[in-house]
Design a protein around this motif. Structure first.
Motif, PDB file in Angstrom:
ATOM      1  N   ALA A   1       0.841  -1.205   0.000  1.00 35.68           N
ATOM      2  CA  ALA A   1       0.000   0.000   0.000  1.00 35.68           C
ATOM      3  C   ALA A   1       0.877   1.256   0.000  1.00 35.68           C
ATOM      4  N   ALA A   2       1.929   1.250   0.792  1.00 33.53           N
ATOM      5  CA  ALA A   2       2.833   2.405   0.856  1.00 33.53           C
ATOM      6  C   ALA A   2       3.553   2.607  -0.477  1.00 33.53           C
ATOM      7  N   GLN A   3       3.924   1.524  -1.128  1.00 32.19           N
ATOM      8  CA  GLN A   3       4.564   1.643  -2.441  1.00 32.19           C
ATOM      9  C   GLN A   3       3.599   2.232  -3.472  1.00 32.19           C
ATOM     10  N   ARG A   4       2.342   1.846  -3.382  1.00 32.58           N
ATOM     11  CA  ARG A   4       1.341   2.354  -4.340  1.00 32.58           C
ATOM     12  C   ARG A   4       1.175   3.861  -4.252  1.00 32.58           C
ATOM     13  N   VAL A   5       1.389   4.435  -3.079  1.00 34.18           N
ATOM     14  CA  VAL A   5       1.276   5.892  -2.957  1.00 34.18           C
ATOM     15  C   VAL A   5       2.624   6.580  -3.137  1.00 34.18           C
ATOM     16  N   GLY A   6       3.636   5.822  -3.559  1.00 35.74           N
ATOM     17  CA  GLY A   6       4.902   6.420  -3.939  1.00 35.74           C
ATOM     18  C   GLY A   6       5.945   6.557  -2.849  1.00 35.74           C
ATOM     19  N   LEU A   7       5.755   5.897  -1.719  1.00 37.34           N
ATOM     20  CA  LEU A   7       6.754   5.975  -0.662  1.00 37.34           C
ATOM     21  C   LEU A   7       7.907   5.029  -0.977  1.00 37.34           C
ATOM     22  N   SER A   8       9.101   5.448  -0.640  1.00 34.08           N
ATOM     23  CA  SER A   8      10.288   4.645  -0.926  1.00 34.08           C
ATOM     24  C   SER A   8      10.400   3.489   0.066  1.00 34.08           C
ATOM     25  N   LEU A   9      11.172   2.484  -0.325  1.00 36.43           N
ATOM     26  CA  LEU A   9      11.406   1.368   0.594  1.00 36.43           C
ATOM     27  C   LEU A   9      12.143   1.833   1.846  1.00 36.43           C
ATOM     28  N   GLU A  10      12.963   2.847   1.711  1.00 37.37           N
ATOM     29  CA  GLU A  10      13.652   3.395   2.886  1.00 37.37           C
ATOM     30  C   GLU A  10      12.638   3.996   3.859  1.00 37.37           C
ATOM     31  N   GLN A  11      11.683   4.770   3.347  1.00 37.30           N
ATOM     32  CA  GLN A  11      10.651   5.353   4.208  1.00 37.30           C
ATOM     33  C   GLN A  11       9.796   4.256   4.845  1.00 37.30           C
ATOM     34  N   ILE A  12       9.478   3.252   4.059  1.00 35.69           N
ATOM     35  CA  ILE A  12       8.669   2.139   4.563  1.00 35.69           C
ATOM     36  C   ILE A  12       9.437   1.397   5.650  1.00 35.69           C
ATOM     37  N   GLY A  13      10.717   1.156   5.409  1.00 36.93           N
ATOM     38  CA  GLY A  13      11.550   0.476   6.402  1.00 36.93           C
ATOM     39  C   GLY A  13      11.651   1.260   7.698  1.00 36.93           C
ATOM     40  N   ASP A  14      11.797   2.584   7.575  1.00 41.23           N
ATOM     41  CA  ASP A  14      11.859   3.430   8.771  1.00 41.23           C
ATOM     42  C   ASP A  14      10.569   3.325   9.578  1.00 41.23           C
ATOM     43  N   ALA A  15       9.447   3.304   8.878  1.00 41.61           N
ATOM     44  CA  ALA A  15       8.160   3.193   9.568  1.00 41.61           C
ATOM     45  C   ALA A  15       8.010   1.824  10.228  1.00 41.61           C
ATOM     46  N   LEU A  16       8.357   0.770   9.495  1.00 40.47           N
ATOM     47  CA  LEU A  16       8.233  -0.580  10.054  1.00 40.47           C
ATOM     48  C   LEU A  16       9.171  -0.793  11.243  1.00 40.47           C
ATOM     49  N   ALA A  17      10.281  -0.071  11.265  1.00 40.91           N
ATOM     50  CA  ALA A  17      11.227  -0.192  12.376  1.00 40.91           C
ATOM     51  C   ALA A  17      10.629   0.300  13.687  1.00 40.91           C
ATOM     52  N   THR A  18       9.563   1.085  13.615  1.00 40.33           N
ATOM     53  CA  THR A  18       8.920   1.566  14.838  1.00 40.33           C
ATOM     54  C   THR A  18       7.997   0.514  15.459  1.00 40.33           C
ATOM     55  N   LEU A  19       7.712  -0.549  14.712  1.00 42.25           N
ATOM     56  CA  LEU A  19       6.844  -1.610  15.225  1.00 42.25           C
ATOM     57  C   LEU A  19       7.657  -2.597  16.056  1.00 42.25           C
ATOM     58  N   PRO A  20       7.017  -3.234  17.027  1.00 38.46           N
ATOM     59  CA  PRO A  20       7.744  -4.209  17.857  1.00 38.46           C
ATOM     60  C   PRO A  20       8.203  -5.407  17.024  1.00 38.46           C
ATOM     61  N   ARG A  21       9.380  -5.926  17.358  1.00 36.36           N
ATOM     62  CA  ARG A  21       9.929  -7.099  16.657  1.00 36.36           C
ATOM     63  C   ARG A  21       9.654  -8.390  17.436  1.00 36.36           C
ATOM     64  N   ASP A  22       9.410  -8.253  18.736  1.00 33.67           N
ATOM     65  CA  ASP A  22       9.287  -9.442  19.566  1.00 33.67           C
ATOM     66  C   ASP A  22       7.869  -9.990  19.670  1.00 33.67           C
ATOM     67  N   HIS A  23       6.903  -9.267  19.104  1.00 33.16           N
ATOM     68  CA  HIS A  23       5.520  -9.756  19.097  1.00 33.16           C
ATOM     69  C   HIS A  23       4.744  -9.064  17.977  1.00 33.16           C
ATOM     70  N   ALA A  24       3.577  -9.599  17.670  1.00 28.39           N
ATOM     71  CA  ALA A  24       2.744  -9.023  16.610  1.00 28.39           C
ATOM     72  C   ALA A  24       2.327  -7.609  17.005  1.00 28.39           C
ATOM     73  N   PRO A  25       2.435  -6.649  16.089  1.00 29.46           N
ATOM     74  CA  PRO A  25       2.011  -5.284  16.407  1.00 29.46           C
ATOM     75  C   PRO A  25       0.529  -5.244  16.777  1.00 29.46           C
ATOM     76  N   THR A  26       0.216  -4.407  17.741  1.00 26.08           N
ATOM     77  CA  THR A  26      -1.166  -4.235  18.167  1.00 26.08           C
ATOM     78  C   THR A  26      -1.835  -3.151  17.322  1.00 26.08           C
ATOM     79  N   LYS A  27      -3.114  -2.987  17.523  1.00 22.59           N
ATOM     80  CA  LYS A  27      -3.846  -1.922  16.842  1.00 22.59           C
ATOM     81  C   LYS A  27      -3.241  -0.562  17.205  1.00 22.59           C
ATOM     82  N   ALA A  28      -2.854  -0.393  18.456  1.00 20.72           N
ATOM     83  CA  ALA A  28      -2.244   0.867  18.905  1.00 20.72           C
ATOM     84  C   ALA A  28      -0.908   1.114  18.207  1.00 20.72           C
TER      85      ALA A  28
END
Length: 153
Positions: A58-85
Motif C-alpha cells: 500500500a505504501a509503495q502504491r502511494v509512492g513511498l520509498s522502501l527506505e521510508q517504509i523500512g523506517d516506519a516498520l522499524a517503529t513496530l515491535p519485533r518481539d511480538h505481533a504489532p497491536t492496533k495501537a
C-alpha cells in the motif's frame, strides 16, 4: 521457533499476499520482513508478516520509498505481533507525509490537464514551463506543482 502451524512457508506467503517469492526475499534482504529457518533450512514466516506485506504494498502504491517504509516498520515491535495501537501510532506519524502527497496529486491533477500538450500557448501561466531555468533554485522537477512543504513555490 514456536509451533510450525504459526508459520507459513514462502510459497504460502507468496500465494496469500500476491507477492512473488523473489520480492519476499528482497524484502527480507532489506529488513522489511523477517523469517526463521526450519530444521530443513527452509524459510518460515510468522503469520503476521501478511499484514506487513500489505502495508509495504500500500505504501509503495502511494509512492513511498522502501527506505521510508523500512523506517516506519522499524517503529513496530519485533518481539511480538504489532497491536492496533502500534499500527495507529505508525499511521499518525505518516499523516503529514500522506497529506502532502495528496496535495501534490491534487495540484498535479488540477494543473496538468490545462498545460501539458494542450497547445494553448499560455506559457506564462504553465506550471511546467521554466524560462531560462529560473526556477532551478527551488530544486529539481516542476516546483510550481510541488506543495510548499516539498520545496514548491
Amino acid at each position: 521457533m514456536t509451533k510450525l502451524a504459526d508459520y507459513l512457508s514462502i510459497g504460502q506467503v507468496a500465494e496469500r499476499s500476491g507477492v512473488p517469492h523473489t520480492t519476499l526475499r528482497f524484502y527480507e534482504e532489506r529488513g522489511l520482513i523477517t523469517s526463521e529457518r526450519s530444521a530443513g533450512n527452509q524459510r518460515r514466516y510468522p503469520r503476521t508478516v501478511l499484514r506487513r506485506i500489505a502495508f509495504i504494498r500500500a505504501a509503495q502504491r502511494v509512492g513511498l520509498s522502501l527506505e521510508q517504509i523500512g523506517d516506519a516498520l522499524a517503529t513496530l515491535p519485533r518481539d511480538h505481533a504489532p497491536t492496533k495501537a502500534d499500527w495507529a501510532k505508525l499511521s499518525r506519524n505518516w499523516r503529514d507525509e500522506l497529506d502532502a502527497r495528496i496535495d501534490a496529486l491534487q495540484r498535479l491533477r488540477d494543473q496538468l490537464t490545462g498545460c501539458v500538450g494542450c497547445g494553448c500557448l499560455s506559457l506564462r501561466t504553465c506550471a511546467l514551463h521554466n524560462v531560462d531555468d529560473r526556477l532551478a533554485r527551488f530544486g529539481p522537477g516542476a516546483p510550481l506543482l510541488k506543495p510548499a512543504t516539498e520545496g514548491g513555490i
